[in-house]
Design a protein around this motif. Structure first.
Motif, mmCIF file in Angstrom:
data_model
loop_
_atom_site.group_PDB
_atom_site.id
_atom_site.type_symbol
_atom_site.label_atom_id
_atom_site.label_comp_id
_atom_site.label_asym_id
_atom_site.label_seq_id
_atom_site.Cartn_x
_atom_site.Cartn_y
_atom_site.Cartn_z
ATOM 1 N N VAL A 11 8.284 -5.022 4.590
ATOM 2 C CA VAL A 11 7.545 -3.945 5.234
ATOM 3 C C VAL A 11 6.087 -4.348 5.216
ATOM 4 O O VAL A 11 5.523 -4.611 4.150
ATOM 5 C CB VAL A 11 7.721 -2.597 4.489
ATOM 6 C CG1 VAL A 11 6.911 -1.505 5.153
ATOM 7 C CG2 VAL A 11 9.184 -2.221 4.410
ATOM 8 N N GLN A 12 5.484 -4.388 6.400
ATOM 9 C CA GLN A 12 4.111 -4.861 6.503
ATOM 10 C C GLN A 12 3.293 -3.951 7.402
ATOM 11 O O GLN A 12 3.707 -3.639 8.521
ATOM 12 C CB GLN A 12 4.139 -6.265 7.112
ATOM 13 C CG GLN A 12 3.160 -7.193 6.549
ATOM 14 C CD GLN A 12 3.330 -8.581 7.160
ATOM 15 O OE1 GLN A 12 4.203 -8.846 7.972
ATOM 16 N NE2 GLN A 12 2.469 -9.470 6.760
ATOM 17 N N ASP A 13 2.141 -3.510 6.910
ATOM 18 C CA ASP A 13 1.186 -2.773 7.735
ATOM 19 C C ASP A 13 0.431 -3.815 8.546
ATOM 20 O O ASP A 13 -0.383 -4.554 8.009
ATOM 21 C CB ASP A 13 0.229 -1.971 6.844
ATOM 22 C CG ASP A 13 -0.804 -1.185 7.635
ATOM 23 O OD1 ASP A 13 -0.865 -1.353 8.873
ATOM 24 O OD2 ASP A 13 -1.544 -0.408 7.014
ATOM 25 N N VAL A 14 0.718 -3.898 9.838
ATOM 26 C CA VAL A 14 0.087 -4.902 10.690
ATOM 27 C C VAL A 14 -1.047 -4.308 11.522
ATOM 28 O O VAL A 14 -1.485 -4.900 12.495
ATOM 29 C CB VAL A 14 1.131 -5.607 11.598
ATOM 30 C CG1 VAL A 14 2.065 -6.460 10.768
ATOM 31 C CG2 VAL A 14 1.904 -4.607 12.430
ATOM 32 N N ASP B 180 0.852 -1.186 0.000
ATOM 33 C CA ASP B 180 0.000 0.000 0.000
ATOM 34 C C ASP B 180 0.894 1.244 0.000
ATOM 35 O O ASP B 180 2.125 1.141 0.022
ATOM 36 C CB ASP B 180 -0.993 -0.012 1.162
ATOM 37 C CG ASP B 180 -0.345 0.097 2.533
ATOM 38 O OD1 ASP B 180 0.766 0.647 2.649
ATOM 39 O OD2 ASP B 180 -0.972 -0.357 3.515
ATOM 40 N N GLU B 181 0.313 2.415 -0.011
ATOM 41 C CA GLU B 181 1.072 3.655 -0.145
ATOM 42 C C GLU B 181 2.085 3.845 0.992
ATOM 43 O O GLU B 181 3.241 4.194 0.758
ATOM 44 C CB GLU B 181 0.108 4.842 -0.178
ATOM 45 C CG GLU B 181 0.759 6.169 -0.439
ATOM 46 C CD GLU B 181 -0.253 7.300 -0.502
ATOM 47 O OE1 GLU B 181 0.102 8.401 -0.061
ATOM 48 O OE2 GLU B 181 -1.383 7.079 -0.984
ATOM 49 N N GLY B 182 1.662 3.587 2.227
ATOM 50 C CA GLY B 182 2.557 3.741 3.376
ATOM 51 C C GLY B 182 3.689 2.742 3.352
ATOM 52 O O GLY B 182 4.852 3.084 3.620
ATOM 53 N N GLU B 183 3.374 1.488 3.042
ATOM 54 C CA GLU B 183 4.406 0.454 2.949
ATOM 55 C C GLU B 183 5.418 0.791 1.858
ATOM 56 O O GLU B 183 6.623 0.623 2.047
ATOM 57 C CB GLU B 183 3.766 -0.905 2.657
ATOM 58 C CG GLU B 183 2.948 -1.473 3.793
ATOM 59 C CD GLU B 183 2.129 -2.688 3.386
ATOM 60 O OE1 GLU B 183 1.811 -3.494 4.274
ATOM 61 O OE2 GLU B 183 1.796 -2.830 2.185
ATOM 62 N N GLN B 184 4.930 1.270 0.724
ATOM 63 C CA GLN B 184 5.805 1.596 -0.400
ATOM 64 C C GLN B 184 6.744 2.743 -0.048
ATOM 65 O O GLN B 184 7.931 2.704 -0.386
ATOM 66 C CB GLN B 184 4.984 1.954 -1.638
ATOM 67 C CG GLN B 184 5.819 2.110 -2.899
ATOM 68 C CD GLN B 184 6.452 0.797 -3.339
ATOM 69 O OE1 GLN B 184 5.757 -0.197 -3.503
ATOM 70 N NE2 GLN B 184 7.759 0.789 -3.519
ATOM 71 N N ALA C 22 5.507 -3.364 10.698
ATOM 72 C CA ALA C 22 6.553 -4.314 11.065
ATOM 73 C C ALA C 22 7.557 -4.345 9.924
ATOM 74 O O ALA C 22 7.183 -4.502 8.762
ATOM 75 C CB ALA C 22 5.968 -5.702 11.296
ATOM 76 N N ILE C 23 8.822 -4.175 10.263
ATOM 77 C CA ILE C 23 9.883 -4.110 9.262
ATOM 78 C C ILE C 23 10.960 -5.132 9.603
ATOM 79 O O ILE C 23 11.418 -5.196 10.744
ATOM 80 C CB ILE C 23 10.525 -2.707 9.223
ATOM 81 C CG1 ILE C 23 9.486 -1.657 8.830
ATOM 82 C CG2 ILE C 23 11.726 -2.676 8.288
ATOM 83 C CD1 ILE C 23 9.966 -0.232 9.016
#
Length: 123
Positions: free
Chosen positions: A70-73, A49-53, A82-83
């Motif tokens: 990189v994961q939006d958890v 998604d935009e934030g992860e990218q 979480a990175i």
């Protein structure tokens, strides 16, 4: 009585977490292979998604990682990430300083989120 309730919840919870556990195990295996000497550069995943990218791009540019996850958890709302990052840039540096390096790169992004989980792997 309390332990009985936990036993009832555990199988359903395990079933819900199974896909995440499998994904984490695959990422761990790939990170271990990278740490063992494979000189590969992380390739950008296709579904961020935009934030992860934004986080992925900044960390890739700064650290040239061989592994970057990189994961939006937070369920997709962009409040907790979480990175996992493996890079030669962390070699010989204490873990606390490795995390400070990552936090410094993501200073602007950190202002807008509630939580960040970082795992660094020196190569």
């Amino acid at each position: 009585m309390f332990s009985t309730a936990i036993r009832r919840v555990t199988p359903s919870l395990r079933q819900q977490l199974r896909p995440r556990i499998a994904t984490a195990a695959a990422a761990h295996t790939q990170a271990a292979a990278s740490a063992a000497g494979a000189a590969t550069v992380a390739s950008a995943p296709s579904k961020l998604d935009e934030g992860e990218q934004a986080i992925y791009d900044k960390l890739s540019e700064r650290f040239q990682p061989s592994e970057l996850l990189v994961q939006d958890v937070s369920g997709g709302c962009g409040t907790f990430y979480a990175i996992t990052i493996a890079s030669k840039a962390f070699k010989g540096i204490p873990v606390v300083k490795q995390h400070r390096l990552v936090n410094e790169v993501l200073k602007k992004e950190i202002e807008g989120i509630h939580g960040l989980q970082v795992k660094t792997v020196p190569l």
